[in-house]
Write a protein that holds these residues in place. Structure first.
Motif, mmCIF file in Angstrom:
data_model
loop_
_atom_site.group_PDB
_atom_site.id
_atom_site.type_symbol
_atom_site.label_atom_id
_atom_site.label_comp_id
_atom_site.label_asym_id
_atom_site.label_seq_id
_atom_site.Cartn_x
_atom_site.Cartn_y
_atom_site.Cartn_z
ATOM 1 N N GLU A 114 -49.602 10.764 -0.514
ATOM 2 C CA GLU A 114 -48.646 11.135 0.528
ATOM 3 C C GLU A 114 -47.652 12.188 0.017
ATOM 4 O OE1 GLU A 114 -46.622 7.851 2.214
ATOM 5 O OE2 GLU A 114 -48.424 6.890 3.019
ATOM 6 N N ASP A 115 -47.133 11.966 -1.176
ATOM 7 C CA ASP A 115 -46.133 12.879 -1.730
ATOM 8 C C ASP A 115 -46.719 14.273 -1.968
ATOM 9 O OD1 ASP A 115 -44.255 10.874 -1.682
ATOM 10 O OD2 ASP A 115 -44.450 10.363 -3.795
ATOM 11 N N ILE A 116 -47.961 14.330 -2.442
ATOM 12 C CA ILE A 116 -48.608 15.632 -2.645
ATOM 13 C C ILE A 116 -48.744 16.355 -1.312
ATOM 14 C CG2 ILE A 116 -50.787 16.740 -3.292
ATOM 15 C CD1 ILE A 116 -51.092 14.516 -5.428
ATOM 16 N N LEU A 117 -49.108 15.629 -0.261
ATOM 17 C CA LEU A 117 -49.239 16.254 1.050
ATOM 18 C C LEU A 117 -47.894 16.767 1.564
ATOM 19 C CD1 LEU A 117 -50.983 16.949 3.497
ATOM 20 C CD2 LEU A 117 -50.521 14.641 4.382
ATOM 21 N N LYS A 118 -46.858 15.957 1.392
ATOM 22 C CA LYS A 118 -45.535 16.336 1.908
ATOM 23 C C LYS A 118 -45.026 17.633 1.288
ATOM 24 C CE LYS A 118 -44.106 11.546 2.740
ATOM 25 N NZ LYS A 118 -43.238 10.434 2.259
ATOM 26 N N THR A 119 -45.396 17.889 0.042
ATOM 27 C CA THR A 119 -44.929 19.092 -0.655
ATOM 28 C C THR A 119 -46.008 20.161 -0.738
ATOM 29 O OG1 THR A 119 -45.548 18.154 -2.809
ATOM 30 C CG2 THR A 119 -43.298 17.758 -2.042
ATOM 31 N N GLY A 120 -47.077 19.994 0.051
ATOM 32 C CA GLY A 120 -48.240 20.875 -0.056
ATOM 33 C C GLY A 120 -48.137 22.186 0.682
ATOM 34 N N GLY A 121 -47.082 22.361 1.480
ATOM 35 C CA GLY A 121 -46.878 23.649 2.131
ATOM 36 C C GLY A 121 -47.637 23.848 3.432
ATOM 37 N N ILE A 122 -48.297 22.795 3.943
ATOM 38 C CA ILE A 122 -48.995 22.864 5.228
ATOM 39 C C ILE A 122 -48.389 21.796 6.141
ATOM 40 C CG2 ILE A 122 -51.226 22.545 6.414
ATOM 41 C CD1 ILE A 122 -52.616 23.435 3.878
ATOM 42 N N PRO A 123 -48.110 22.126 7.413
ATOM 43 C CA PRO A 123 -47.637 21.077 8.333
ATOM 44 C C PRO A 123 -48.591 19.890 8.305
ATOM 45 C CG PRO A 123 -47.417 23.240 9.355
ATOM 46 C CD PRO A 123 -48.179 23.451 8.076
ATOM 47 N N TYR A 124 -48.041 18.680 8.326
ATOM 48 C CA TYR A 124 -48.866 17.520 8.030
ATOM 49 C C TYR A 124 -48.563 16.342 8.940
ATOM 50 C CZ TYR A 124 -44.779 15.363 5.849
ATOM 51 O OH TYR A 124 -43.534 14.818 5.648
ATOM 52 N N SER A 125 -49.477 15.388 8.928
ATOM 53 C CA SER A 125 -49.280 14.090 9.573
ATOM 54 C C SER A 125 -49.872 13.014 8.677
ATOM 55 C CB SER A 125 -49.969 14.036 10.945
ATOM 56 O OG SER A 125 -49.446 14.993 11.836
ATOM 57 N N ILE A 126 -49.161 11.906 8.545
ATOM 58 C CA ILE A 126 -49.650 10.747 7.804
ATOM 59 C C ILE A 126 -49.770 9.586 8.786
ATOM 60 C CG2 ILE A 126 -49.163 9.076 5.976
ATOM 61 C CD1 ILE A 126 -47.484 11.327 4.617
ATOM 62 N N VAL A 127 -50.963 9.056 8.925
ATOM 63 C CA VAL A 127 -51.187 7.863 9.746
ATOM 64 C C VAL A 127 -51.303 6.678 8.801
ATOM 65 C CG1 VAL A 127 -52.661 6.726 11.440
ATOM 66 C CG2 VAL A 127 -52.397 9.222 11.500
ATOM 67 N N ARG A 128 -50.369 5.757 8.900
ATOM 68 C CA ARG A 128 -50.411 4.540 8.082
ATOM 69 C C ARG A 128 -50.924 3.395 8.943
ATOM 70 N NH1 ARG A 128 -44.790 3.973 4.611
ATOM 71 N NH2 ARG A 128 -45.153 5.647 3.079
ATOM 72 N N ALA A 129 -52.006 2.770 8.501
ATOM 73 C CA ALA A 129 -52.612 1.657 9.234
ATOM 74 C C ALA A 129 -52.431 0.351 8.475
ATOM 75 C CB ALA A 129 -54.096 1.918 9.459
ATOM 76 N N THR A 130 -52.422 -0.747 9.220
ATOM 77 C CA THR A 130 -52.461 -2.063 8.592
ATOM 78 C C THR A 130 -53.897 -2.345 8.135
ATOM 79 O OG1 THR A 130 -52.691 -3.039 10.808
ATOM 80 C CG2 THR A 130 -50.467 -2.948 9.860
ATOM 81 N N GLN A 131 -54.157 -3.530 7.640
ATOM 82 C CA GLN A 131 -55.451 -3.845 7.024
ATOM 83 C C GLN A 131 -56.578 -3.875 8.058
ATOM 84 O OE1 GLN A 131 -55.209 -4.071 3.623
ATOM 85 N NE2 GLN A 131 -53.072 -3.607 4.079
ATOM 86 N N PHE A 132 -57.719 -3.267 7.725
ATOM 87 C CA PHE A 132 -58.845 -3.195 8.648
ATOM 88 C C PHE A 132 -59.510 -4.569 8.805
ATOM 89 C CE2 PHE A 132 -59.978 1.473 7.351
ATOM 90 C CZ PHE A 132 -58.719 1.883 7.760
ATOM 91 N N MET A 133 -59.843 -4.910 10.036
ATOM 92 C CA MET A 133 -60.612 -6.134 10.280
ATOM 93 C C MET A 133 -61.941 -6.111 9.535
ATOM 94 S SD MET A 133 -59.896 -6.650 14.362
ATOM 95 C CE MET A 133 -58.198 -6.744 14.985
ATOM 96 N N GLU A 134 -62.533 -4.941 9.444
ATOM 97 C CA GLU A 134 -63.836 -4.806 8.791
ATOM 98 C C GLU A 134 -63.795 -5.118 7.298
ATOM 99 O OE1 GLU A 134 -64.208 -2.707 12.622
ATOM 100 O OE2 GLU A 134 -62.625 -2.914 11.132
ATOM 101 N N ASP A 239 -61.373 -11.526 19.294
ATOM 102 C CA ASP A 239 -62.269 -10.724 20.133
ATOM 103 C C ASP A 239 -63.180 -9.862 19.259
ATOM 104 O OD1 ASP A 239 -61.121 -11.767 22.412
ATOM 105 O OD2 ASP A 239 -59.659 -10.144 22.612
ATOM 106 N N TRP A 240 -62.629 -9.309 18.188
ATOM 107 C CA TRP A 240 -63.445 -8.501 17.267
ATOM 108 C C TRP A 240 -64.504 -9.376 16.607
ATOM 109 C CZ3 TRP A 240 -64.089 -8.938 11.950
ATOM 110 C CH2 TRP A 240 -64.768 -7.868 11.342
ATOM 111 N N LEU A 241 -64.142 -10.587 16.192
ATOM 112 C CA LEU A 241 -65.107 -11.484 15.584
ATOM 113 C C LEU A 241 -66.273 -11.791 16.534
ATOM 114 C CD1 LEU A 241 -63.011 -14.267 13.767
ATOM 115 C CD2 LEU A 241 -64.625 -12.661 12.702
ATOM 116 N N SER A 242 -65.966 -11.865 17.814
ATOM 117 C CA SER A 242 -66.990 -12.208 18.803
ATOM 118 C C SER A 242 -67.886 -11.032 19.158
ATOM 119 C CB SER A 242 -66.324 -12.752 20.082
ATOM 120 O OG SER A 242 -65.586 -13.915 19.786
#
Length: 242
Positions: A114-134, A239-242
Motif C-alpha cells: 500500500e505504501d509503495i502505491l501511495k508514493t508511486g506517482g500514479i493516482p491510485y485506489s486501494i480496496v481493502r476486503a475482509t476475509q474471503f468465504m472461499e 447462503d454461500w455455503l448452500s
C-alpha cells in the motif's frame, strides 16, 4: 476504457475481467500463463502499454518473511511499467485492518505494498476486503486433525469472492480514490463459531475446539479484521455455503 488486470486469471481477477468487459470496458487479463513475470519484469511493459487503468491482483506465494520482498519487487516493476505506459489509475486489493496486525509478516508486507502505491506517482485506489468465504476451508485445515479443528474466537466478517470482484471492478472503472475503500460481508462471526457452522452444514463430524493460540488468526487482537461501517456486500455466509 482499457484496463490491464494483472493476476487476471485467478479467483478474483477472472471475475473482475468478466465484470468490466460486461460493462463495456476493454479488460485484458495478464498472468504467468499469458507470459508476464512481475518479479523479473518480463512482458510488463507490453501488458500495460496504453492501459488507462492497471489493476494488480497478484499475491505473494508465501505468507512468511519472504512476502515483503515479493511485494516490493512486483510493485516497483509494475509501477515503472505503468508510468511508461501512461496509466492514469492504479488499483490494488488489500485487507481490512491490515495496518493493525503488525505481528504478522504477510500483513506487514501488504502495508508495504500500500505504501509503495501511495508514493508511486500514479493516482491510485486501494480496496481493502475482509476475509474471503472461499478461504475458510484453508483456515480450518491449518489446525485440524482427524477429530478436531482448533480455532480462536477472532471476529471476522466473511465476504464472497464474487462480491469482492464486483467492488474491485466498480472502483477500477471509476475515478481514482487516492485513498482506501473498505468492503466487507454483511455479518460478523467469531472464527470458532464460523467453523462450527461450516462443519455442521457439511455434516462433518469433527469438533471445533476454541483455542486462542491456534493458527495465524490467533495473533489478531480484538475486532480489527472487521468493519461494520464498510461498504457491505449482500451475500450471507450460509447462503454461500448452500
Amino acid at each position: 476504457m482499457k484496463i490491464a488486470v494483472i493476476g487476471g486469471t485467478g479467483l478474483i481477477g477472472s471475475q473482475v475481467v468478466q465484470n468490466l468487459n460486461s460493462a463495456g470496458h476493454e479488460a485484458v487479463p495478464h498472468s504467468k500463463s499469458t507470459g508476464i513475470d512481475i518479479i523479473s519484469g518480463q512482458g510488463l511493459e507490453q501488458a500495460v502499454a496504453g492501459a488507462d487503468v492497471v489493476v494488480n491482483l497478484t499475491n505473494s506465494p508465501t505468507f512468511d518473511e519472504a512476502s515483503p520482498a515479493f511485494f516490493r519487487t512486483s510493485m516497483d516493476n509494475l509501477l515503472a511499467a505503468a508510468h511508461k505506459g501512461g496509466a492514469g489509475h492504479f488499483v490494488i486489493l488489500s485487507i481490512v485492518g491490515v495496518d493493525r496486525v503488525p505481528q504478522l509478516d504477510y500483513y506487514r508486507a501488504k502495508v508495504l505494498q500500500e505504501d509503495i502505491l501511495k508514493t508511486g506517482g500514479i493516482p491510485y485506489s486501494i480496496v481493502r476486503a475482509t476475509q474471503f468465504m472461499e478461504f475458510i476451508d484453508s483456515v480450518l485445515s491449518w489446525t485440524a486433525d482427524d477429530d478436531t479443528v482448533r480455532l480462536p474466537a477472532t471476529p471476522i466478517q466473511p465476504i464472497a469472492a464474487k462480491d469482492v470482484a464486483h467492488a474491485v471492478a466498480e472502483v477500477a472503472a471509476g475515478a481514482p480514490l487516492n485513498g482506501v475503500r473498505n468492503i466487507g460481508g454483511p455479518e460478523v462471526f467469531h472464527l470458532d463459531e464460523l467453523g462450527r457452522i461450516t462443519l455442521t452444514h457439511r455434516a462433518d463430524p469433527r469438533t471445533v475446539v476454541t483455542d486462542p493460540a491456534a493458527g495465524m488468526f490467533a495473533a489478531v487482537e480484538g475486532d480489527v479484521l472487521t468493519d461494520t461501517n464498510a461498504h457491505l456486500s449482500p451475500t450471507r455466509y450460509t447462503d454461500w455455503l448452500s
